[in-house]
Write a protein that holds these residues in place. Sequence first.
Motif, short mmCIF file in Angstrom:
data_model
loop_
_atom_site.label_atom_id
_atom_site.label_comp_id
_atom_site.label_asym_id
_atom_site.label_seq_id
_atom_site.Cartn_x
_atom_site.Cartn_y
_atom_site.Cartn_z
N THR A 22 -9.46 5.18 1.63
CA THR A 22 -8.53 4.43 1.68
C THR A 22 -8.96 3.28 2.81
OG1 THR A 22 -6.88 6.11 1.62
CG2 THR A 22 -5.91 4.02 3.02
N TYR A 24 -8.20 -0.26 5.18
CA TYR A 24 -6.98 -0.68 5.85
C TYR A 24 -7.68 -2.22 6.59
CZ TYR A 24 -5.36 3.92 6.32
OH TYR A 24 -4.85 5.12 6.12
N SER A 26 -7.96 -4.51 10.09
CA SER A 26 -7.75 -4.52 11.35
C SER A 26 -8.12 -5.97 11.71
CB SER A 26 -8.72 -3.67 12.11
OG SER A 26 -8.49 -3.83 13.54
N THR A 33 -11.46 -1.90 17.36
CA THR A 33 -10.84 -0.95 16.36
C THR A 33 -11.29 0.41 16.46
OG1 THR A 33 -10.59 -2.76 14.95
CG2 THR A 33 -10.50 -0.42 14.05
N ARG A 137 -3.57 8.99 8.15
CA ARG A 137 -2.74 7.41 8.14
C ARG A 137 -2.06 6.96 9.26
NH1 ARG A 137 -2.07 10.05 3.02
NH2 ARG A 137 -0.12 10.61 3.55
N THR A 138 -1.44 7.88 9.72
CA THR A 138 -0.55 7.53 11.27
C THR A 138 -1.56 7.13 12.23
OG1 THR A 138 1.40 9.02 10.25
CG2 THR A 138 1.18 8.32 12.78
N THR A 141 -3.13 3.60 11.23
CA THR A 141 -2.22 2.52 11.21
C THR A 141 -1.68 2.33 12.67
OG1 THR A 141 -0.57 3.88 10.55
CG2 THR A 141 -1.52 2.56 8.81
N SER A 142 -1.56 3.26 13.40
CA SER A 142 -0.87 3.10 14.83
C SER A 142 -1.93 2.25 15.71
CB SER A 142 -0.26 4.10 15.41
OG SER A 142 -1.29 5.17 15.48
N SER A 145 -2.34 -1.37 14.77
CA SER A 145 -1.19 -2.16 14.85
C SER A 145 -0.39 -2.44 15.95
CB SER A 145 -0.40 -1.84 13.52
OG SER A 145 0.27 -0.50 13.88
#
Length: 155
Positions: A22, A24, A26, A33, A137-138, A141-142, A145
């Motif tokens: 996966t 993402y 940033s 990051t 994933r949490t 993403t947290s 973001s």
Amino acid sequence: MVTTFFTVIFIGKMLDMTPPITIYDSHFSVKETIDRIEHTLRERGVTVFARIDHCRGARQAGLDMQEEELLIFGNPEIGTNLMLENPAIGIELPLKILAWSDKSCTKVAHHKLESLTEEYGIRQSEAVISNMAASLRTIVTSAISKPITTREESL
């Protein structure tokens, strides 16, 4: 003959294979990051085993590459239970998150953990892997973001 056969099969699999990862985006630098993800992991009580700066390693070898860092982390209790079900899953553990500099932003990637249940025949701990995937994933993403507030800033 055996080597040729293996090579053909291996290359064939490589061409057909979409990596089970996966990715993402940033808007933070690679360093920030990974700092943010590491902070989030530690806040959740996850053990961070290592942080590898691939770019620094390349420079030490006299080479040049984009910024790239790897974070290696996990929960020994959960990982041990998975390895008790199938020792071969240990090649996938501890977990890893990779961040690298791309032309437009920083990319962040990790394995799609759901694929591990099929690859390693995990049945008893299938829900554990599903929970690990959701948590991963949490965490990512947290971390990429939202602002991270330290204790001093929240007082």
